[in-house]
Scaffold this active site. Structure first.
Site, PDB file in Angstrom:
ATOM      1  N   PHE A 152      -5.790  -1.531  -1.203  1.00 34.69           N
ATOM      2  CA  PHE A 152      -4.765  -0.557  -0.828  1.00 34.69           C
ATOM      3  C   PHE A 152      -4.363  -0.638   0.644  1.00 34.69           C
ATOM      4  O   PHE A 152      -3.683   0.257   1.157  1.00 34.69           O
ATOM      5  CB  PHE A 152      -5.251   0.866  -1.145  1.00 34.69           C
ATOM      6  N   ARG A 154      -2.543  -1.494   4.232  1.00 37.03           N
ATOM      7  CA  ARG A 154      -1.155  -1.709   4.658  1.00 37.03           C
ATOM      8  C   ARG A 154      -1.137  -2.751   5.754  1.00 37.03           C
ATOM      9  O   ARG A 154      -2.053  -2.787   6.593  1.00 37.03           O
ATOM     10  CB  ARG A 154      -0.562  -0.409   5.225  1.00 37.03           C
ATOM     11  N   GLY A 257      10.712  -2.083   1.905  1.00 37.78           N
ATOM     12  CA  GLY A 257      10.662  -3.551   1.824  1.00 37.78           C
ATOM     13  C   GLY A 257       9.207  -3.960   1.877  1.00 37.78           C
ATOM     14  O   GLY A 257       8.371  -3.312   1.263  1.00 37.78           O
ATOM     15  N   CYS A 260       4.893  -5.941  -0.772  1.00 39.21           N
ATOM     16  CA  CYS A 260       4.328  -5.415  -2.029  1.00 39.21           C
ATOM     17  C   CYS A 260       5.249  -4.511  -2.843  1.00 39.21           C
ATOM     18  O   CYS A 260       5.388  -4.723  -4.051  1.00 39.21           O
ATOM     19  CB  CYS A 260       3.031  -4.661  -1.731  1.00 39.21           C
ATOM     20  N   LYS A 263       8.025  -6.205  -5.126  1.00 40.47           N
ATOM     21  CA  LYS A 263       7.508  -7.012  -6.254  1.00 40.47           C
ATOM     22  C   LYS A 263       6.697  -6.161  -7.227  1.00 40.47           C
ATOM     23  O   LYS A 263       6.766  -6.351  -8.435  1.00 40.47           O
ATOM     24  CB  LYS A 263       6.711  -8.216  -5.740  1.00 40.47           C
TER      25      LYS A 263
END
Ligand SMILES: NC(=O)c1ccc[n+]([C@@H]2O[C@H](COP(=O)([O-])OP(=O)(O)OC[C@H]3O[C@@H](n4cnc5c(N)ncnc54)[C@H](O)[C@@H]3O)[C@@H](O)[C@H]2O)c1
Ligand SMILES: O=c1ccn([C@@H]2O[C@H](COP(=O)(O)OP(=O)(O)O[C@H]3O[C@H](CO)[C@@H](O)[C@H](O)[C@H]3O)[C@@H](O)[C@H]2O)c(=O)[nH]1
Length: 355
Positions: A152, A154, A257, A260, A263
């Site tokens: 998870f 970032r 954007g 991840c 998609k």
């Protein structure tokens, strides 16, 4: 415990470094020899605050190693993490070629029973599919247990997220594997949620889809605010004070954007479709997001009257490009969309020397 991590991209490198920092002996494996060469010099191939220091310390203390040879990296590893890419295919589904290859690499090189942990973001059912690939290659000579442990973090706060995340999700087929992985992760001192494998796989997609939904929601509210003269930042602040809503992921802008959300939202629509469910809500989230980039251009058009002859110039400073890769790529994606939609004169300029 002796661990191996396959793939030293964003997730693999940070995972490998963090696992060594909490005391495990970790060998990170990557097929890219240049990357491995750089990492072996103690130089991280991504910029993340705090990563270089952790990497250097654990390499110096002989807990962290890098190799491009699967045979060397997998020798003696009790637990093997797969952290290779799962990019989007043209139809929106997740490309599992790299994960399948990693499974074959494991099967071809293990000499004992292992636990294989999939950290890559993969559609529900992939863990079992990967287990079957490994078993068919090893001909069940070595016992392979599989586990889903989605990531998870970032980009930009990867080290902080790894050590101070909200939860660790462990999806397994049996209690013993779950307990082994909980023991490995125990020094992170984070809540651990043990689930079945399918639920763990789904938690990752559902989390990203929910966060993307918050962003598209606030962007829709912005568009209404603009028409009514309301201030979306105040609206978001007021909404966020309600603990049931929360203040995070309510920043309006040009849409989401990064590597991840686009998609993973597309992949979840595909996963739902493959199971005869039309995920209308998520389809709208994606549509709102795509429109948001066009709306910004329309605002520019409104301000200048016409876009004919207007040059939109992106000044990308190299030093920033290295440190703010995510913003850089997001901006390039935006220019790409604009060029095609409006056929206007959009040119990006790159300043090659830092100023
Ligand atoms: N980047 C993020 O912020 C993030 C966060 C959470 C989850 N994820 C997920 O984690 C996965 C990995 O993402 P990433 O951004 O780290 O990918 P990446 O593309 O940056 O890195 C993948 C690495 O794996 C290597 N590799 C590919 N096949 C290999 C093989 N068979 N053996 C050894 N090395 C191999 C590649 O050379 C590359 O260095 C994806 O599924 C992604 O969706 C990414
Ligand atoms: O209020 C917000 C928050 C984010 N964004 C945009 O959303 C995208 C994603 O941002 P962020 O979540 O900060 O970065 P990522 O590195 O893409 O991380 C997301 O994707 C990762 C890969 O799956 C997950 O691991 C993380 O939990 C998840 O936050 C970016 O374009 C941001 O500009 C907004 O527009 N508004």
């Amino acid at each position: 415990m002796k661990l191996a991590v396959i793939g030293t991209g964003y997730v693999g490198l940070v995972t490998g470094v963090a696992l060594s920092e909490i005391g495990h002996t970790v060998t990170c494996i990557d097929v890219d020899p240049d990357k491995v060469n750089t990492l072996n010099q103690g130089i991280p191939t991504i910029y993340e605050p705090g990563l270089e220091e952790l990497m250097k310390r654990n390499m110096a203390e002989n807990r962290l190693f890098f190799t491009s040879k699967h045979q060397d990296g997998l020798a003696g590893a009790d637990v093997i993490y797969i952290a290779v890419g799962t990019p989007q295919r043209p139809d929106g589904s997740a490309n599992l070629d790299y994960v399948e290859q990693a499974a074959q690499d494991i099967a071809a090189n293990i000499t004992h029973d292992v636990i294989v942990v999939i950290k890559s973001t993969v559609p529900v059912g992939t863990n079992l599919h990967i287990k079957n690939i490994m078993n068919s290659y090893t001909k069940n000579e070595h016992h392979v247990k599989i586990a889903s442990n989605p990531e998870f973090l970032r980009e930009g706060s990867a080290v902080k997220d790894t050590f101070h995340g909200d939860r660790i999700v462990i999806g397994t087929e049996d209690q013993e594997t779950a307990d082994t992985l909980a023991t490995i992760n125990q020094p992170f001192d984070m809540p651990i949620l043990k689930t079945d494998i399918a639920s763990a796989e789904m938690i990752k997609y559902a989390s990203n889809a929910f966060l993307a939904t918050k962003i598209s929601f606030i962007n829709e509210i912005t568009n209404i605010c603009d028409a009514l003269g309301a201030d979306v930042e105040k609206v978001a602040e007021g909404m966020g004070k309600d603990h049931r809503i929360g203040p995070d992921f309510l920043k309006a802008g040009i849409g989401y954007g990064g590597s991840c959300f686009p998609k993973d939202t597309n992949a979840l629509v595909q996963i739902a479709g493959n199971n005869h469910h039309v995920f209308n809500l998520l389809k709208s989230v994606i549509e709102v997001n795509n429109n948001q980039q066009i709306l910004l251009l329309e605002k520019i058009q409104k301000r200048f009257g016409s876009l004919n002859g207007i040059q939109i110039i992106a000044l990308i400073i190299n030093i920033l490009r290295h440190k703010l890769e995510k913003i850089y790529h997001q901006f390039l994606e935006l220019l790409y969309v604009w060029r095609f939609k409006f056929n206007s004169i959009c040119r990006s300029y790159e300043i090659l020397e830092p100023i």
